[in-house]
Design a protein around this motif. Structure first.
Motif, PDB file in Angstrom:
ATOM      1  N   GLY A 101       0.801  -1.234   0.000  1.00  0.00           N
ATOM      2  CA  GLY A 101       0.000   0.000   0.000  1.00  0.00           C
ATOM      3  C   GLY A 101       0.824   1.269   0.000  1.00  0.00           C
ATOM      4  N   TRP A 102       2.156   1.139  -0.141  1.00  0.00           N
ATOM      5  CA  TRP A 102       3.025   2.308   0.098  1.00  0.00           C
ATOM      6  C   TRP A 102       2.686   3.517  -0.767  1.00  0.00           C
ATOM      7  CZ3 TRP A 102       6.229   4.287  -3.705  1.00  0.00           C
ATOM      8  CH2 TRP A 102       6.529   3.459  -4.783  1.00  0.00           C
ATOM      9  N   ARG A 103       2.305   3.265  -2.013  1.00  0.00           N
ATOM     10  CA  ARG A 103       2.036   4.423  -2.884  1.00  0.00           C
ATOM     11  C   ARG A 103       0.919   5.294  -2.309  1.00  0.00           C
ATOM     12  NH1 ARG A 103       3.276   0.840  -6.844  1.00  0.00           N
ATOM     13  NH2 ARG A 103       4.919   1.537  -8.230  1.00  0.00           N
ATOM     14  N   ASP A 104      -0.188   4.650  -1.931  1.00  0.00           N
ATOM     15  CA  ASP A 104      -1.316   5.436  -1.440  1.00  0.00           C
ATOM     16  C   ASP A 104      -1.089   5.902  -0.005  1.00  0.00           C
ATOM     17  OD1 ASP A 104      -2.615   5.610  -3.769  1.00  0.00           O
ATOM     18  OD2 ASP A 104      -4.360   4.409  -3.229  1.00  0.00           O
ATOM     19  N   VAL A 105      -0.308   5.166   0.775  1.00  0.00           N
ATOM     20  CA  VAL A 105       0.022   5.648   2.119  1.00  0.00           C
ATOM     21  C   VAL A 105       0.825   6.946   1.984  1.00  0.00           C
ATOM     22  CG1 VAL A 105       1.396   5.154   4.193  1.00  0.00           C
ATOM     23  CG2 VAL A 105      -0.120   3.387   3.242  1.00  0.00           C
ATOM     24  N   GLU A 106       1.778   6.966   1.041  1.00  0.00           N
ATOM     25  CA  GLU A 106       2.554   8.205   0.816  1.00  0.00           C
ATOM     26  C   GLU A 106       1.654   9.334   0.337  1.00  0.00           C
ATOM     27  OE1 GLU A 106       5.989   7.721  -1.744  1.00  0.00           O
ATOM     28  OE2 GLU A 106       7.028   6.606  -0.169  1.00  0.00           O
ATOM     29  N   ARG A 107       0.739   8.994  -0.559  1.00  0.00           N
ATOM     30  CA  ARG A 107      -0.161  10.045  -1.072  1.00  0.00           C
ATOM     31  C   ARG A 107      -1.053  10.573   0.056  1.00  0.00           C
ATOM     32  NH1 ARG A 107       0.009   7.581  -6.760  1.00  0.00           N
ATOM     33  NH2 ARG A 107      -1.114   5.762  -6.048  1.00  0.00           N
TER      34      ARG A 107
END
Ligand code: AMP
Ligand code: GLY
Length: 423
Positions: A414-420
């Protein structure tokens, strides 16, 4: 009705869970199933490559509906055999499963229908393929035409690597799947998975997800079947979903119907979100694994009603509602040490009692009364949250309460959306 589910992975555990909740489901059987599926279905030892045996099982157990999870039985024509005997099946016939079975077929279909995808060439001769490479520039993508268990794609960064990839495929590196090779232009962008359900004529959207194909944190290491996923994929906005339905999914379903091979079942589009808009990478003729687990976690309708309607001619003319919760679902794959190489089998697993997460079984077995690892991807720990960050936190809390000393997982699903969400 009595239902038979074909398959044994985490995808099928999630399907069994939702199918069994439908008021339309009287008895649910799974072939071969897995220890997690036994909670929802009677698991039966049936050789699904033996179509006659499956037909007889259906007759003996008054099976009114068969749901096929994986691609191999579909490409092998199990749906055809069952339909030939009047059994209602969710999943395409072999001549429609070719959307997953032959990458070259899909590329030709895209070219004819003007469906956005990477430029390509098909080759059955090694010399021609090698001679054709330079016009694609670098990096270049080399694919075995047929089914290669998700491994038949090589992205070559140098001329030498590209030539070696072509040589490898033509010398049987991916078996028969590499008798024909597709060379493709490299597309850059973010990837997303999109799902649609079709009765052969009508087609309805069924949500999006993002998978994590690499084995290691930060998207490093070799490719796998998928180490975790979340749904929805927020990068695929509502506007982009409409564009994907209009430019990719609808023209595909219409073309398949015109060709006399109507596509019934779930159509799983792997998309690249490029600066020129969404482009098709590939099709699969089944739900993704682990994407299905997160879709089922969000699903709030009657799965039997929906899949059964999609299995009847024109059954989706007035489709039952597709209810997907607005929340995000996230799943973390726990794999056995060694995966995606040779996984260590037999490692003991102790599961906690959890109520705000679901632990789907994939490669598990019961050995002397104990739960053990029996495959590469072993468990799918799945949670819902109002945000990706919340779903991720809940999923990893459950992961951390599982005892599985011979297993591992990625810690950044989920890192992409956690960063977003952070920015
Ligand atoms: P496939 O088995 O076709 O989904 O390909 C596996 C992975 O290779 C995809 O998920 C992409 O990451 C990558 N890939 C395949 N085709 C292309 C392409 N034309 N350009 C860039 N990446 C690609
Ligand atoms: N997770 C990717 C697939 O099911 O093909």
């Amino acid at each position: 009705m009595n239902i038979l589910l074909i398959g044994s992975g985490g995808r099928e555990h999630a399907l069994a869970w939702r199918l069994s909740q439908s008021p339309l489901c009287e008895a649910l059987y799974a072939a071969p199933g897995n220890p997690g599926i036994t909670e929802h279905a009677k698991c039966v030892d049936l050789d699904v490559t033996d179509h006659q045996a499956v037909i007889e099982f259906c007759a003996d157990h008054s099976i009114g509906f068969v749901v096929v999870g994986p691609e191999a039985p579909l490409v092998d024509g199990l749906a055809d055999s069952l339909r030939g005997k009047g059994v209602i099946v969710f999943g395409p016939n072999a001549d429609a499963a070719i959307l997953e079975g032959s990458k070259g077929f899909v590329k030709d279909l895209c070219a004819k229908e003007n469906i956005p995808t990477a430029a390509y060439a098909r080759h059955t001769s090694k010399a021609d393929a090698l001679a054709d490479l330079p016009r694609f520039g670098l990096p270049v993508v080399i694919k075995a035409d047929g089914l290669a268990a998700g491994k038949g794609v090589i992205i070559a960064e140098t001329d030498t690597d590209a030539r070696e990839a072509v040589e490898y495929m033509f010398t049987g590196g991916f078996g028969d799947a590499g008798a024909e090779v597709v060379i493709e232009e490299f597309m850059s962008g973010e990837e997303a998975s999109f799902f649609a359900i079709s009765d052969g004529t009508n087609v309805i959207p069924f949500g999006s997800a993002q998978d994590h194909k690499r084995v290691g944190d930060g998207d490093t290491g070799p490719n796998t079947g998928g180490m975790g996923a979340y749904s929805p994929a927020r990068v695929l906005s509502a506007e982009l979903e409409v564009e994907v339905m209009r430019r990719i999914i609808h023209p595909t379903v219409a073309a398949m119907a015109r060709e006399g091979r109507p596509y019934q079942g779930v159509l799983f589009a792997g998309l690249m979100l490029t600066s020129e808009g969404p482009k098709l990478i590939e099709y699969n003729c089944r739900f993704g694994d682990p994407e299905c687990q997160v879709l089922m976690m969000r699903f709030a309708g009657d799965l039997v009603a929906l899949l059964h309607a999609a299995s009847l001619e024109n059954g989706l003319a007035n489709p039952p509602a597709v209810e997907l919760k607005a929340d995000t679902a996230l799943t973390v794959v726990m794999a056995a040490n060694g995966y995606p190489g040779t996984p260590e089998k037999g490692g003991r697993i102790t599961l906690p009692d959890v109520d705000d997460a679901k632990i789907f079984h994939a490669g598990t077995a019961i050995n002397d009364g104990s739960l053990v690892a029996n495959g590469g991807r072993v468990l799918n720990v799945t949670a819902l949250g109002h945000t990706v960050t919340e779903a991720q936190t809940k999923a990893y809390e459950t992961v951390d309460s599982i005892e599985f000393p011979t297993g591992f997982c990625r810690r950044d699903i989920g890192w992409r959306d956690v960063e977003r969400e952070r920015s």
